[in-house]
Design a protein around this motif. Structure first.
Motif, PDB file in Angstrom:
ATOM      1  N   LEU A 262       0.829  -1.205   0.000  1.00 46.84           N
ATOM      2  CA  LEU A 262       0.000   0.000   0.000  1.00 46.84           C
ATOM      3  C   LEU A 262       0.866   1.258   0.000  1.00 46.84           C
ATOM      4  O   LEU A 262       0.589   2.222  -0.720  1.00 46.84           O
ATOM      5  CB  LEU A 262      -0.932  -0.014   1.213  1.00 46.84           C
ATOM      6  N   TYR A 263       1.903   1.240   0.835  1.00 47.61           N
ATOM      7  CA  TYR A 263       2.803   2.395   0.900  1.00 47.61           C
ATOM      8  C   TYR A 263       3.471   2.627  -0.454  1.00 47.61           C
ATOM      9  O   TYR A 263       3.548   3.765  -0.943  1.00 47.61           O
ATOM     10  CB  TYR A 263       3.852   2.165   1.983  1.00 47.61           C
ATOM     11  N   ASN A 264       3.970   1.561  -1.057  1.00 48.76           N
ATOM     12  CA  ASN A 264       4.675   1.703  -2.332  1.00 48.76           C
ATOM     13  C   ASN A 264       3.759   2.196  -3.443  1.00 48.76           C
ATOM     14  O   ASN A 264       4.176   2.967  -4.307  1.00 48.76           O
ATOM     15  CB  ASN A 264       5.312   0.376  -2.726  1.00 48.76           C
ATOM     16  N   MET A 265       2.511   1.719  -3.446  1.00 45.64           N
ATOM     17  CA  MET A 265       1.555   2.189  -4.447  1.00 45.64           C
ATOM     18  C   MET A 265       1.366   3.700  -4.321  1.00 45.64           C
ATOM     19  O   MET A 265       1.388   4.433  -5.323  1.00 45.64           O
ATOM     20  CB  MET A 265       0.218   1.479  -4.277  1.00 45.64           C
ATOM     21  N   CYS A 266       1.196   4.179  -3.078  1.00 45.50           N
ATOM     22  CA  CYS A 266       1.013   5.615  -2.855  1.00 45.50           C
ATOM     23  C   CYS A 266       2.283   6.396  -3.193  1.00 45.50           C
ATOM     24  O   CYS A 266       2.219   7.484  -3.784  1.00 45.50           O
ATOM     25  CB  CYS A 266       0.611   5.867  -1.401  1.00 45.50           C
ATOM     26  N   TRP A 267       3.443   5.848  -2.812  1.00 47.49           N
ATOM     27  CA  TRP A 267       4.692   6.544  -3.080  1.00 47.49           C
ATOM     28  C   TRP A 267       4.933   6.712  -4.574  1.00 47.49           C
ATOM     29  O   TRP A 267       5.352   7.780  -5.029  1.00 47.49           O
ATOM     30  CB  TRP A 267       5.866   5.803  -2.440  1.00 47.49           C
ATOM     31  N   MET A 268       4.659   5.661  -5.357  1.00 47.66           N
ATOM     32  CA  MET A 268       4.911   5.770  -6.792  1.00 47.66           C
ATOM     33  C   MET A 268       3.917   6.710  -7.456  1.00 47.66           C
ATOM     34  O   MET A 268       4.264   7.430  -8.400  1.00 47.66           O
ATOM     35  CB  MET A 268       4.852   4.381  -7.441  1.00 47.66           C
ATOM     36  N   SER A 269       2.685   6.741  -6.969  1.00 46.86           N
ATOM     37  CA  SER A 269       1.718   7.713  -7.468  1.00 46.86           C
ATOM     38  C   SER A 269       2.211   9.129  -7.192  1.00 46.86           C
ATOM     39  O   SER A 269       2.174  10.001  -8.072  1.00 46.86           O
ATOM     40  CB  SER A 269       0.350   7.494  -6.804  1.00 46.86           C
ATOM     41  N   LEU A 270       2.711   9.363  -5.967  1.00 44.31           N
ATOM     42  CA  LEU A 270       3.231  10.678  -5.602  1.00 44.31           C
ATOM     43  C   LEU A 270       4.440  11.037  -6.459  1.00 44.31           C
ATOM     44  O   LEU A 270       4.532  12.151  -6.983  1.00 44.31           O
ATOM     45  CB  LEU A 270       3.595  10.698  -4.115  1.00 44.31           C
ATOM     46  N   GLN A 271       5.370  10.106  -6.614  1.00 45.93           N
ATOM     47  CA  GLN A 271       6.599  10.394  -7.349  1.00 45.93           C
ATOM     48  C   GLN A 271       6.317  10.680  -8.818  1.00 45.93           C
ATOM     49  O   GLN A 271       6.913  11.579  -9.423  1.00 45.93           O
ATOM     50  CB  GLN A 271       7.568   9.225  -7.216  1.00 45.93           C
ATOM     51  N   THR A 272       5.388   9.916  -9.411  1.00 44.10           N
ATOM     52  CA  THR A 272       5.040  10.121 -10.823  1.00 44.10           C
ATOM     53  C   THR A 272       4.486  11.516 -11.051  1.00 44.10           C
ATOM     54  O   THR A 272       4.879  12.222 -11.992  1.00 44.10           O
ATOM     55  CB  THR A 272       4.010   9.067 -11.263  1.00 44.10           C
ATOM     56  N   VAL A 273       3.580  11.937 -10.189  1.00 50.30           N
ATOM     57  CA  VAL A 273       2.924  13.229 -10.358  1.00 50.30           C
ATOM     58  C   VAL A 273       3.834  14.370  -9.926  1.00 50.30           C
ATOM     59  O   VAL A 273       3.824  15.451 -10.525  1.00 50.30           O
ATOM     60  CB  VAL A 273       1.598  13.258  -9.564  1.00 50.30           C
ATOM     61  N   PHE A 274       4.665  14.139  -8.888  1.00 49.26           N
ATOM     62  CA  PHE A 274       5.479  15.225  -8.362  1.00 49.26           C
ATOM     63  C   PHE A 274       6.491  15.738  -9.385  1.00 49.26           C
ATOM     64  O   PHE A 274       6.730  16.952  -9.472  1.00 49.26           O
ATOM     65  CB  PHE A 274       6.215  14.786  -7.100  1.00 49.26           C
ATOM     66  N   VAL A 275       7.108  14.848 -10.161  1.00 46.46           N
ATOM     67  CA  VAL A 275       8.083  15.290 -11.166  1.00 46.46           C
ATOM     68  C   VAL A 275       7.421  16.247 -12.155  1.00 46.46           C
ATOM     69  O   VAL A 275       7.967  17.298 -12.502  1.00 46.46           O
ATOM     70  CB  VAL A 275       8.700  14.072 -11.896  1.00 46.46           C
ATOM     71  N   LEU A 276       6.208  15.903 -12.596  1.00 41.14           N
ATOM     72  CA  LEU A 276       5.480  16.776 -13.513  1.00 41.14           C
ATOM     73  C   LEU A 276       5.031  18.057 -12.815  1.00 41.14           C
ATOM     74  O   LEU A 276       5.126  19.153 -13.371  1.00 41.14           O
ATOM     75  CB  LEU A 276       4.258  16.036 -14.072  1.00 41.14           C
ATOM     76  N   TYR A 277       4.540  17.931 -11.592  1.00 36.73           N
ATOM     77  CA  TYR A 277       4.059  19.087 -10.823  1.00 36.73           C
ATOM     78  C   TYR A 277       5.180  20.093 -10.596  1.00 36.73           C
ATOM     79  O   TYR A 277       5.009  21.305 -10.772  1.00 36.73           O
ATOM     80  CB  TYR A 277       3.488  18.586  -9.499  1.00 36.73           C
ATOM     81  N   ALA A 278       6.349  19.576 -10.215  1.00 33.63           N
ATOM     82  CA  ALA A 278       7.481  20.455  -9.935  1.00 33.63           C
ATOM     83  C   ALA A 278       8.003  21.105 -11.210  1.00 33.63           C
ATOM     84  O   ALA A 278       8.383  22.285 -11.209  1.00 33.63           O
ATOM     85  CB  ALA A 278       8.597  19.666  -9.256  1.00 33.63           C
TER      86      ALA A 278
END
Length: 456
Positions: A262-278
């Motif tokens: 569960l943690y990894n699923m959330c982390w990868m969702s965050l990481q995928t979007v954060f690169v674009l967001y930043a």
């Protein structure tokens, strides 16, 4: 991404002496002194594994940024790149676990890093020839992911045979510390390399790091014992099933694997979007993005330094639960930060990533050690593979969900949804017997059918 490192009882909290070519041995009186720092063979292994970690961190940022900056990838395409990187943890991990249990581990690690060097170097070569396409990035990410599975499953199964189970806490703490340093330096190094040489060519330099790791691993001279031969050869698919049964029949391993997934699923969702967001909403440069992620990982280094003391004060289970609370609450700070890219925004994001790193690393040190200490050597490969299948197998799903939600509801909104979802990992551990553990339970039985006999 929670996994961890501690051996049964209080082993690893004291130092020990090196005993020639064998694993470090304790001295008389039950006291140990200067264990792994004086173990030359472990130091070679540590060097090779650490360089691999740095290379993996550079690849993790440089490959999707190659898609964003060189190929103008969309949110969904970046999600597919990340999904391809981690899909092998779902597709081949169990088969790799059976393989690792049947052969020596060090040659597998050497071959895996040689292959990763070749693949990451191919991206800039295709760019020079003007042949680089997003489809090749998908394929490269997938194949690098396969080799990462081989390396990771092999190295976690190799460590107990190299240093002995009594030194797992110390060994895993050092490895987690190196991982933290790689997270500190890796993204920052990737960002600087991308800014200097552009994204594809940063991967060419990164290919050299894997080759240096190969040399370090080749230099190890301590003989690796041959794998234990079972009295009765088990069929391939029965062995694959064993990897899941080992975890499912142990309440502790089952809870740890589920929360990690569960943690990894959330982390990868965050990481995928954060690169674009930043890059697109905050208008940050690749170097700033890398340095932001890297400085946030300072918390990981701090977590690795205090993890053993936290367990000693709180007990194993409460230390795991407290660490998870820290790293699962912090992500909400990222979308709450002002979306102007100013100094307040950067400071809040650094603080968030630092807390995520500190909590995740503290939990990892103890959960990996719990897994290694209660699992017999002959089942370590299958256990690690089964665990990775559950936990890391959720990474591609998280990448796809993050990319899809980013296109559907927006980048910042997806960061909010992901931050809320992190709390599910804490809930899994809170509802399990793990958080009530004071120390490591008894080792599980030597056959998958007896794994329910884990002590509490």
């Amino acid at each position: 991404m929670t996994e961890s490192t501690d051996s049964a009882g209080s082993a690893g909290s004291e130092d020990s002496a090196d005993s020639g070519d064998g694993a470090p041995a304790a001295v008389a009186g039950g006291r140990e002194r200067s264990a792994l720092w004086r173990d030359a063979e472990f130091m070679k292994f540590w060097t090779g594994e650490g360089i691999s970690q740095i290379g993996a961190q550079v690849t993790t940022l440089a490959l999707p940024l190659t898609a964003v900056l060189t190929l103008d990838a969309t949110s969904s395409e970046v999600g597919l790149v990340n999904a391809a990187s981690y899909a092998p943890f779902l597709l081949v991990t169990l088969l790799v676990g059976v393989w690792v249990d049947r052969v020596r581990k060090r040659p597998l690690m050497i071959a895996a890093n040689a292959g990763r060097a070749l693949l990451v170097s191919a991206v800039p070569l295709l760019a020079v020839l003007d042949l680089l396409r997003i489809e090749f990035v998908y394929v490269a990410a997938l194949l690098i992911g396969v080799l990462t599975v081989v390396f990771d499953v092999a190295y976690q199964s190799y460590l107990p045979t190299l240093i002995g189970k009594e030194h797992l806490v110390e060994g895993n703490s050092k490895l987690q510390g190196t991982s933290s340093l790689a997270q500190i330096g890796g993204p920052g190094l990737a960002g600087l390399l991308i800014g200097w040489a552009t994204a594809p060519y940063a991967l060419l330099i990164n290919g050299g790091s894997y080759l240096v790791s190969v040399v370090s691993l080749l230099a190890i001279r301590r003989p690796e014992p041959p794998p234990a031969q079972p009295e009765q050869r088990t069929g391939l698919w029965r062995s694959v099933g064993d990897g899941i049964r080992i975890i499912w029949q142990s309440a502790h391993l089952r809870a740890c694997a589920l929360q990690s997934g569960l943690y990894n699923m959330c982390w990868m969702s965050l990481q995928t979007v954060f690169v674009l967001y930043a890059a697109r909403r905050l208008d940050l440069s690749p170097g700033t993005i890398g340095l932001l992620l890297g400085t946030g990982a300072v918390g990981s280094l701090g977590g690795s330094l205090v993890a053993r003391g936290l367990k000693r004060v709180m007990g194993l289970g409460p230390a795991i639960l407290g660490a998870l609370l820290l790293c699962c609450v912090a992500p909400v700070v990222i979308p709450l930060a002002p979306a102007n890219g100013g100094i307040v925004t950067l400071a809040l994001m650094v603080a968030a990533f630092a807390l995520i790193g500190a909590g995740g690393t503290m939990a990892n040190i103890h959960i990996i050690s719990l897994r290694q200490s209660i699992t017999p050597d002959e089942l370590l490969g299958r256990m690690n593979a089964g665990y990775r299948f559950v936990s890391w197998g959720m990474l591609p799903l998280g990448a796809l969900i993050g990319g899809w939600l980013g296109d559907l509801i927006g980048l910042r909104e997806t960061l909010f949804v992901t931050a809320a979802a992190f709390l599910s990992a804490v809930l899994v551990v809170f509802l399990s017997p793990v958080w009530r553990l004071k120390d490591f339970p008894a080792q599980i039985g030597t056959s998958p059918e007896t794994t329910a006999a884990v002590g509490s």
